[in-house]
Each structure stands twice: as structure tokens, then as C-alpha cells.
Design an enzyme around this catalytic site. Structure first.
Site, PDB file in Angstrom:
ATOM      1  N   TYR A  16     -85.531 -72.288  82.951  1.00  0.00           N
ATOM      2  CA  TYR A  16     -86.756 -72.443  83.733  1.00  0.00           C
ATOM      3  C   TYR A  16     -87.688 -71.257  83.570  1.00  0.00           C
ATOM      4  O   TYR A  16     -88.900 -71.403  83.437  1.00  0.00           O
ATOM      5  CB  TYR A  16     -86.438 -72.662  85.219  1.00  0.00           C
ATOM      6  CG  TYR A  16     -86.111 -74.091  85.523  1.00  0.00           C
ATOM      7  CD1 TYR A  16     -84.823 -74.479  85.844  1.00  0.00           C
ATOM      8  CD2 TYR A  16     -87.094 -75.071  85.456  1.00  0.00           C
ATOM      9  CE1 TYR A  16     -84.526 -75.805  86.098  1.00  0.00           C
ATOM     10  CE2 TYR A  16     -86.805 -76.397  85.707  1.00  0.00           C
ATOM     11  CZ  TYR A  16     -85.511 -76.756  86.017  1.00  0.00           C
ATOM     12  OH  TYR A  16     -85.215 -78.068  86.252  1.00  0.00           O
ATOM     13  N   GLU A  33     -53.114 -78.884  80.440  1.00  0.00           N
ATOM     14  CA  GLU A  33     -54.430 -79.433  80.086  1.00  0.00           C
ATOM     15  C   GLU A  33     -55.164 -79.961  81.308  1.00  0.00           C
ATOM     16  O   GLU A  33     -56.332 -79.668  81.516  1.00  0.00           O
ATOM     17  CB  GLU A  33     -54.251 -80.551  79.051  1.00  0.00           C
ATOM     18  CG  GLU A  33     -55.532 -81.287  78.698  1.00  0.00           C
ATOM     19  CD  GLU A  33     -55.303 -82.506  77.806  1.00  0.00           C
ATOM     20  OE1 GLU A  33     -54.159 -82.720  77.351  1.00  0.00           O
ATOM     21  OE2 GLU A  33     -56.266 -83.242  77.560  1.00  0.00           O
TER      22      GLU A  33
END
Lengths: 272, 375
Positions: free
Chosen positions: B116, B209
Site C-alpha cells: 500500500y 506435516e
């Protein structure tokens, strides 16, 4: 037991979505919540601020370090001895905003509790929020992006979700008030034009679907007006746009001024 | 034994703000010097090439475990003189300028906030988040310092549980085995992670995982039966989780690190990211490579899984498999496992082991460890 674990055990019977629905059906039949059936989801909510509580014997002393994030416990029914000196609870939609507030040490200057569900809030986060509201009776303000996604998250906290509608009584938090960000804040806080992003066709579709929700007519017509304005203008903007002024604009100016408005004119200035 | 090959290796240094600012100032001064000298020119920016063609492998002499990869001193240019690439050149300077200002203020910024700010200050140069992210990696490659050193903060998705005590400076010691099923959240602040004091009586580190599996193992307090530390990045590993794992491997070098992933190419890809790093994070990624072994799910576990739990491999899985196969760093035994996966055309998840009971997973892990059944 997690949802996926149940699914895998029954894979020969059906798809995971079917398992999900079956569990919902069982909950409706037995008139209970998922956690009563020992079905838990993975926890992803975070909390920080002026709060202290126990969970299964463990002490969560957020007060000792108000700018540190703590994971919201998954087994909310085991949370007790909640103690707080906060004046309000602030829900933020995104983890990045939560991080920004932590980085700016927002809780040092403001006596509050900050919660985030990191996007769509999971069940433990919603139950935890509800528990805090019941025990502490504090006002609850919600800060989301000015886009359909943010609005959807706001309504999830306040009214609950469609999938979990049967358990809405335990999951919704009617005290949630929409603190920001509104379409009108764009001019009010002097944001440059480039920060306005156009609504995509997906955004527009989503907004139109949102507008069809019944509670928007009955309970929060002012919210509906803001949403219609967003659709009409065809633009959206994110909380991070405030960093254009200064990085800590959100913590130092936007939030304090919004909250002050609320305290001076409760229920009036902000949409409740 | 590496004779002079160290000169080839390029790393991103972790630097304090003052040094990063100094490097930026040097870049500016060099540019101005060449611009104002007797034979003036607009110098090009030389960045370490982040293409896979610039990946080099350092093979361990004794064992395969010592293999690691790095980016070598091969450069690509950002030049103002090339018409279609001139904007990329300008973008690098703009990001350096912005980071310089932020570091001066002693603040940190997220990539989105940076987007931004750049969008408003230089609307002609920046149009998307992806562009900003790539330019940040360009700056990392130019200044050879980590993204975090530039003042850019990223959150971490990692959590730790098990037989580990951590202490942040000036804070109380936290026992990761007492953190419940949600574990100890890994901070995104790499400085903080670097200063953590860690103690353990564990004998193994297990990377998990998926979050759901981690939660199950933590809830069942598996680490009370087997002396382990559990760590997860809840999917694809972020830098902070890898950083902490790397620190653990340095602090406790005698602890083998093992991964528990699904039986599919994506699971192996996650293992490889922990093990070797990835091209996405450019110079930084390889710094935190660890010697990770594959505990499960593997080919020899398939007999434990009921037939119904197998699902066909999707096109995306095959794509990942192909990309892994073409990597020169993939170990022989892992390559064989991957070939078996592709050949069978099937995949399975760890949760399939619950067929044998919800406490089976702990027993499975214990048995494999005791048998030293990891590759």
C-alpha cells in the site's frame, strides 16, 4: 477426535462433507453441540491483552505480557477462572492486523483484549468469545476489511454461520458491534485513491448473496445500508491501507478515535 | 573439505538495522560515483540469480546426509538501459528507499502494508502484491541480507510441543509439554527466536506435516512415552519455523530429525523444503536446511492401510512428483519411494492409520523409531 479422523475411519462409507453433515445431523437429533460428541476442530484463534484464565490446569497469563499472542485453547469447556481488567474486547479479522497491533504494543496503551480467528473464526474461537462475553460483560467491537469477505466474517461472529446454524445459540455473539472499516472512513481518514480496489465479479456476487440474508433486514438494517453503498460504489479497501499515513496509524489514531466515539455516543455512531 | 568453494556460496546475512542501512547507503553512493565520474554511466544492479539453473549442490563426501544446496555467485541484472526491464530496475530502488525509511523509524512492516505504501508513493511502478514480493527478493539478492533484516515481518504458522523447554529473554521458562494440544506458538520475530534459550531431554525431533495430526499427538501426550519434540508448520513451512528447526539442529546436533508426512508427492515436497530449502525465498531459504529423514508414511507402511483409504493421484500431484524427480538433490531412496507412488497411482493420508485405533499412531511412531526405520 478430529473431523478428518472420523472421515478416514469411515472412508469406505462416504466423502468427508457427508461425514460433516452426518455429525451435524446427530447434533440436531441429540440437541447438543459438536464438542459434546467429542468432535473437535484444530484451533487457530489467537488472543492477547489484559486477560488471565485457566485451561485444564494450565495458566494463561496474558496480563504478564499484554503484547504476546496466545493460542485460544481448543477445549473451551475446560476454561475457567477468567479474570480481566479490560474495558472492551476487540476482534480483528486478519492475523496481519493482529500482528500490527502487537508490534505497535496496542495493548500497552489500551486496556483491552484482542482476539483474531485468522480469517473465518473456527468453533473454539467463537465459543471462547462467547464465554468471555458471558463472564466479563464487556462491549465487543469488530474490525474487518471494507470488503464482502470482511463483512461475511463480521456476520459470522455476530449471527453464526449457516453450516453451524443448529448450534447458533452457543456460537453467536449478539453483542458484537461493527467498529469498522466503513466505506465512509475512506474520505474521513483521508486515504489516497490508489488504495481503493475495484470489486471483482466474485466480490459482487458475494455481496449480492450477503444482501439476501434475513437478519440484515430485521436486526441490523444499518449494516445493510453500508453493504449496499459498497456494492453501489463498486470499490473495497483493506485495513492495511491506513499504513499509507504512518505504520501505526491504525493503533495510534484510527482505533482510539473510533472507540472514543462509541464511548461518548454508545450505539449511535457505530452500527450496533 | 571444500577448497575455496566457499567463495561461490551466497548467503543472505542477518543484520541489524544500522548495517542494512549502511549497505543501502553504499549502493546509492556507488551508483552516484559511477554516474558522476569522468566516463559516466548508469550502472546496472547485480542480483544473485534466483533461477534453478543457479542452484549448486554440495555433495557430502562421506554420506548423502551432508548434501546441501546453495546459490552461487552467478548474477542477473536489473538495468535501466533495457526498455522492458527498466521498471524492475526502478522498483528495486523504490523498495530500498522505503525499507530505509522504515528502518530509520525502528519499525517493522508486513508485505501487504509495504504494498500500500509503495502503491501510493509510486503508483506508476507498482501494481500488484506479487510484484512487490518479487522486488523484495531482488533487494535481498542485491544487498545479501535477509528479508527480516530489511524490516519486513511475516507471521509464523509453526507450533512446537513435547520435551522442550524454551525461555525468551527476561521471561519465564515455558515447558512445551505443558502447552496442551495447541502447543507453543513459534513467533514470526526471527530476532526473538535467535535469542531463545532451549533445553531438552528428548532424543528425536519429529516434524509433522498436518496440524490435525500434531494436535492428536500432543493431546495424547505421545512425548511422555517416547522422548520426542514435535514441530509443525501446519502445511508448507514458513521461514520462522525453519529457522527454529535449524537452531534446534545446531543446539542439539545429536538429535535426528524425522518427518511424518502423507503418502503423496506434496508430503515429500514439504519434507524436501525442510531439508533443502526452496527457490521462492531466494538467498535465505538454503540457510536453514536441515538433515531431515523420512519416517513415514512410506512404501513399507502401505500394508497397514486399508484399501478404501487409498485415493488416486491427481494431475497436480503428478506435476509435483515430476518437479521433485527432476531435482538433482533428491536422495536415491526418496526417489525410489516417489517412483513407487507414481507407479501405483495412489496416495494415502496419515489418518488412515486410525483404522487400527486412535492410539495407533503413537505406537507406529515408537516402533519405527526403535527399529531405526527412517531414510
Amino acid at each position: 477426535m478430529g473431523l478428518r479422523e472420523i472421515y478416514i475411519t469411515c472412508t469406505h462409507l462416504c466423502f468427508q462433507t457427508v461425514v460433516d453433515r452426518a455429525i451435524s445431523d446427530i447434533c440436531i437429533l441429540l440437541q447438543c453441540s459438536r464438542h459434546n460428541l467429542n468432535v473437535v476442530s484444530v484451533g487457530k484463534g489467537l488472543v492477547m491483552g489484559w486477560l488471565q484464565f485457566l485451561e485444564a490446569g494450565r495458566k494463561f497469563d496474558c496480563i504478564s505480557s499484554p503484547t504476546t499472542a496466545y493460542t485460544i485453547p481448543v477445549h473451551v469447556e475446560e476454561v475457567k477462572d477468567i479474570v480481566s481488567v479490560a474495558k472492551y474486547i476487540l476482534i480483528v479479522e486478519k492475523e496481519s492486523v493482529f500482528q500490527r497491533l502487537a508490534n505497535d504494543k496496542f495493548c500497552n496503551a489500551n486496556r483491552c483484549i484482542v482476539i483474531t480467528g485468522r480469517g473465518y473464526p473456527d468453533i473454539p474461537t467463537r465459543r471462547f468469545l462467547r464465554l468471555l462475553v458471558e463472564k466479563l460483560c464487556l462491549p465487543v467491537y469488530c474490525l474487518v476489511d471494507c470488503d464482502p469477505y470482511g463483512f461475511d466474517i463480521l456476520t459470522t461472529y455476530r449471527f453464526g454461520s449457516m453450516q453451524m446454524a443448529y448450534d447458533a445459540k452457543n456460537l453467536r455473539v449478539p453483542e458484537v458491534q461493527w467498529l469498522g472499516v466503513f466505506p465512509s472512513d475512506f474520505e474521513k481518514y483521508d486515504l489516497p485513491q490508489q488504495c481503493l480496489l475495484p470489486l471483482t465479479s466474485e466480490d459482487k456476487r458475494r455481496t449480492e448473496t450477503l444482501l439476501l440474508r434475513c437478519y440484515l433486514q430485521k436486526e441490523v438494517p444499518e449494516w445493510r445500508l453500508e453493504l449496499e453503498l459498497m456494492l453501489q460504489k463498486g470499490v473495497k479497501f483493506e485495513i492495511e491501507a491506513f499504513s499509507v499515513h504512518t505504520l501505526s496509524f491504525l493503533s495510534d489514531q484510527y482505533l482510539p478515535s473510533k472507540i472514543q466515539e462509541v464511548e461518548v455516543l454508545p450505539g449511535n455512531k457505530i452500527k450496533s | 573439505m571444500k577448497f575455496f568453494t566457499d567463495r561461490e556460496i551466497c548467503y543472505a546475512d542477518i543484520l541489524p538495522p544500522s548495517e542494512v542501512r549502511a549497505r543501502i547507503e553504499v549502493a546509492v553512493l556507488n551508483f552516484l560515483k559511477i554516474l558522476t565520474c569522468a566516463d559516466p554511466a548508469i550502472s546496472d544492479l547485480l542480483l544473485i540469480n534466483r533461477k534453478s539453473s543457479n542452484r549448486r549442490v554440495s555433495q557430502g563426501l562421506l554420506t548423502e546426509d551432508d548434501t546441501w544446496i546453495f546459490l552461487s555467485r552467478s548474477f542477473c541484472k536489473r538495468s535501466l538501459m533495457r526498455a522492458n526491464a527498466a521498471k524492475a530496475f526502478i522498483r528495486v530502488w523504490k523498495v530500498m528507499e522505503m525499507c530505509f525509511k522504515i528502518l530509520l523509524q525502528e519499525k517493522r512492516v508486513t508485505q501487504r502494508e509495504l504494498f500500500y505504501k509503495l502503491l501510493c508513493v509510486s503508483p506508476d511502478c507498482f501494481s500488484s502484491q506479487l510484484q512487490v514480493n518479487r522486488t523484495i527478493q531482488d533487494v535481498v539478492s542485491l544487498l545479501r541480507c535477509s528479508r527480516f533484516s530489511l524490516g519486513i515481518m511475516a507471521s509464523s504458522r509453526g507450533i512446537v510441543a513435547g520435551r522442550l523447554l524454551v525461555q525468551e529473554p527476561d521471561k519465564e521458562m515455558v515447558d512445551c509439554s505443558e502447552c496442551g494440544s495447541s502447543g507453543y506458538a513459534i513467533s514470526g520475530d526471527l530476532n526473538l527466536l535467535d535469542r531463545l534459550v532451549m533445553k531438552t531431554d528428548a532424543r528425536y525431533i519429529i516434524i509433522v506435516e498436518k496440524h490435525a495430526i500434531f494436535q492428536r499427538l500432543a493431546e495424547d501426550r505421545v512425548f511422555n512415552h517416547i522422548p520426542i519434540i514435535l514441530i509443525t508448520a501446519r502445511g508448507y513451512p514458513d521461514i520462522a519455523t525453519r529457522f527454529l528447526l535449524h537452531r534446534m539442529s545446531r543446539t542439539f546436533p545429536e538429535l535426528p530429525i524425522m518427518a511424518l508426512v502423507d503418502w503423496n508427492p506434496a508430503g515429500l515436497a514439504i519434507l524436501c523444503t525442510f531439508k533443502f530449502g526452496s527457490i521462492g525465498m531466494g538467498l535465505e531459504a538454503y540457510r536453514y536446511a536441515c538433515n531431515v529423514k523420512w519416517l513415514g508414511l512410506r512404501g513399507d507402511d502401505l500394508q497397514l492401510i486399508p484399501e478404501e483409504s487409498f485415493v488416486s493421484l491427481k494431475p497436480r500431484d503428478l506435476q509435483i512428483a515430476k518437479s521433485l524427480m527432476s531435482s538433482e538433490t533428491l536422495q536415491e531412496k526418496h526417489r525410489e519411494e516417489l517412483a513407487l507412488m507414481v507407479q501405483s497411482g495412489k496416495r494415502a493420508e496419515i489418518e488412515a492409520l486410525y483404522f487400527h485405533g486412535y492410539d495407533y499412531l503413537g505406537k507406529y511412531i515408537a516402533k519405527k523409531i526403535v527399529q531405526a526405520n527412517y531414510i
